[in-house]
Design an enzyme around this catalytic site. Structure first.
Site, PDB file in Angstrom:
ATOM      1  N   LYS A 107       0.817  -1.217   0.000  1.00  8.78           N
ATOM      2  CA  LYS A 107       0.000   0.000   0.000  1.00  8.78           C
ATOM      3  C   LYS A 107       0.848   1.263   0.000  1.00  8.78           C
ATOM      4  CE  LYS A 107      -4.317  -1.838   1.726  1.00  8.78           C
ATOM      5  NZ  LYS A 107      -3.987  -3.270   1.928  1.00  8.78           N
TER       6      LYS A 107
HETATM    7  C1  LIG Z   1      -4.604  -4.317   1.293  1.00  6.66           C
HETATM    8  C2  LIG Z   1      -3.895  -5.615   1.319  1.00  6.66           C
HETATM    9  C3  LIG Z   1      -4.267  -6.673   0.454  1.00  6.66           C
HETATM   10  C4  LIG Z   1      -5.445  -6.576  -0.479  1.00  6.66           C
HETATM   11  O1  LIG Z   1      -5.191  -5.758  -1.571  1.00  6.66           O
HETATM   12  P1  LIG Z   1      -6.380  -5.282  -2.543  1.00  6.66           P
HETATM   13  O2  LIG Z   1      -5.756  -4.384  -3.527  1.00  6.66           O
HETATM   14  O3  LIG Z   1      -7.376  -4.585  -1.659  1.00  6.66           O
HETATM   15  O4  LIG Z   1      -6.961  -6.506  -3.140  1.00  6.66           O
HETATM   16  C5  LIG Z   1      -3.512  -7.829   0.478  1.00  6.66           C
HETATM   17  N1  LIG Z   1      -2.483  -7.980   1.332  1.00  6.66           N
HETATM   18  C6  LIG Z   1      -2.105  -6.994   2.178  1.00  6.66           C
HETATM   19  C7  LIG Z   1      -0.981  -7.241   3.107  1.00  6.66           C
HETATM   20  C8  LIG Z   1      -2.785  -5.773   2.201  1.00  6.66           C
HETATM   21  O5  LIG Z   1      -2.411  -4.819   3.057  1.00  6.66           O
END
Ligand SMILES: *Cc1c(COP(=O)(O)O)cnc(C)c1O
Length: 432
Positions: A107
């Site tokens: 993220k």
């Molecule tokens: C947010 C997140 C996901 C999911 O990602 P999306 O783009 O919402 O599908 C998967 N793994 C981790 C560690 C995350 O923080």
């Protein structure tokens, strides 16, 4: 390129409006009007480019007409400034490590790029921009780090008191400066409800310029397409490349679809989920039935109504037969996920986190039917973010990177508040 709302293609806005507003007023999601192919020559010669140069070319292709090249370059240099290495488990299974940013989760890419883009578009505004974000853990940390010390922008993070891990809480509450954490005596859903109500409150919005850093903002998706190119570049064998994406809100997977649309030769996608399996179920049966989420050990993927599903549908014109050709879905329960973590450790001497392990299991399943493919699993977070479960599964100490470990001794700073919208509104008006 303008952006339209998935609910009304005639509602088009500029990139600036889409980024600063986050959501169209009709509750759809913003989508680029056009996703153009990159020159074949660029794709064929990716190895001549650094990651930042790839990010620049891809973003120029998507949003170049809105931002002069020199400014776009600055935005990239300030946000895409950590690597995304590919580590091979064997000849046909590879891990794309997306956790080398400040908050140790993928993220960081979206949050940092969005922060730069927002502050770019916010330049010259007299009034400061106040970003509200509700978090169940990971998003808040990435957003806080992304906007830290950004001029003209304040960030207010709402999180459920006592319901995030100690290190996650420290990521939210120890930065200070333009970042403020509000600890709500309630659940994540309560935090999200307060944020939603704030955006609907006309009185509040007439005195404060509010914006959202939610994952639905298009500015978070754009940079997530960069690392598909970066991964592809690093693969020795570029034949039948399959990307396997551990998914919750499906932003990461949607960004992969953007990369394919721009011409990256991706053979197939694998949508991997935990017990929250509404998308694998849709891919299997054609029926889409969102439902309340259930709790799992891969908790960043505990999503029962994935927000980016609307974007996936939009890209495929809601045609199940076509989407099925490009994406396969698999889901796994926690017991299998634990086995997956253990198997990767025992077989390959690699420490994979529970989210990545869901991806590993899905790729393994897919490759039983499709043995001659070359799979890349997106490792979405560093295993130390889930240290309790990891140590419990592997019975060994998990290394905590320095940038996370230093948080332990830092002092938490937050505003504790009852779960009450009026109280929050008064506090916001009094402080911003
Ligand atoms: C947010 C997140 C996901 C999911 O990602 P999306 O783009 O919402 O599908 C998967 N793994 C981790 C560690 C995350 O923080």
């Amino acid at each position: 390129m303008n952006l339209y709302s998935t609910k009304n293609k005639k509602h088009v806005v500029s990139l600036k409006e889409a980024v600063l507003k986050g959501l169209p007023p009709d509750n759809g999601l913003y989508m680029p009007e056009r996703i153009s192919q990159l020159p074949k020559e660029f794709i064929d010669n990716l190895s001549d480019y650094t990651f930042a140069e790839i990010a620049f070319e891809v973003s120029k292709n998507l949003i170049g007409e809105y931002i002069p090249e020199a400014d776009l370059k600055t935005i990239i240099d300030k946000s895409i400034n950590f690597p995304a290495p590919v580590v091979s488990l064997n000849d046909s299974m590879h891990i794309l490590e997306l956790f080398h940013g400040p908050s140790l989760a993928f993220k960081d890419f979206g949050a940092r790029f969005m922060a730069q883009l927002m502050s770019y578009f916010n330049k010259g505004e007299q009034k400061e921009l106040v970003i509200l974000v509700a978090t169940s853990g990971d998003t808040g940390g990435a957003v806080a780090a992304g906007f830290y010390k950004t001029p003209g922008v304040k960030v207010v993070i709402l999180y459920p008191s006592g319901k995030v891990s100690m290190l996650q809480e420290k990521q939210l509450t120890t930065l200070g400066e333009n970042i403020e954490a509000v600890e709500i005596n309630g659940t994540f859903d309560d935090c999200q409800a307060i944020v939603k109500q704030s955006f609907l409150d006309k009185e509040l919005n007439s005195s404060i310029r509010l914006s959202s850093a939610n994952s639905i903002n298009i500015a978070r998706l754009i940079p997530q397409s960069f690392y598909y190119f970066e991964a592809y570049k690093q693969l020795k064998n570029k034949k039948d490349v399959v990307f396997c994406i551990p998914s919750g809100n499906f932003g990461n997977l949607t960004a992969g679809l953007f990369a394919k649309k721009m011409g990256l030769p991706i053979h197939h996608f694998i949508a991997a989920t935990n017990a929250n399996d509404v998308v694998p179920e849709y891919l299997f049966s054609g029926e889409y039935q969102p439902r309340p989420s259930v709790r799992t050990i891969s908790n960043a993927m505990d999503v029962g109504s994935p927000s980016n599903f609307a974007r996936m549908m939009d890209l495929y014109g809601s045609t199940w037969n076509i989407i099925k050709k490009d994406i396969s879905g698999y889901f796994f329960y926690d017991e299998e996920t634990r086995q997956g973590v253990k198997e990767v450790y025992d077989k390959f001497n690699y420490t994979i986190d529970p989210h990545g392990a869901v991806g590993y299991l899905a790729l393994k399943e897919y490759q039983k039917e499709n043995p001659n493919t070359n799979g890349v699993i997106l490792e979405t977070a560093h295993p130390s973010k889930f240290i309790d479960d990891m140590e419990d599964i592997l019975k060994t100490d998990i290394h905590i990177p320095e940038r996370l470990a230093v948080l332990k001794s830092k002092k938490k700073n937050s505003v504790l508040m009852k779960n009450n919208y009026i109280l929050f509104k008064e506090w916001l008006l009094g402080n911003y």
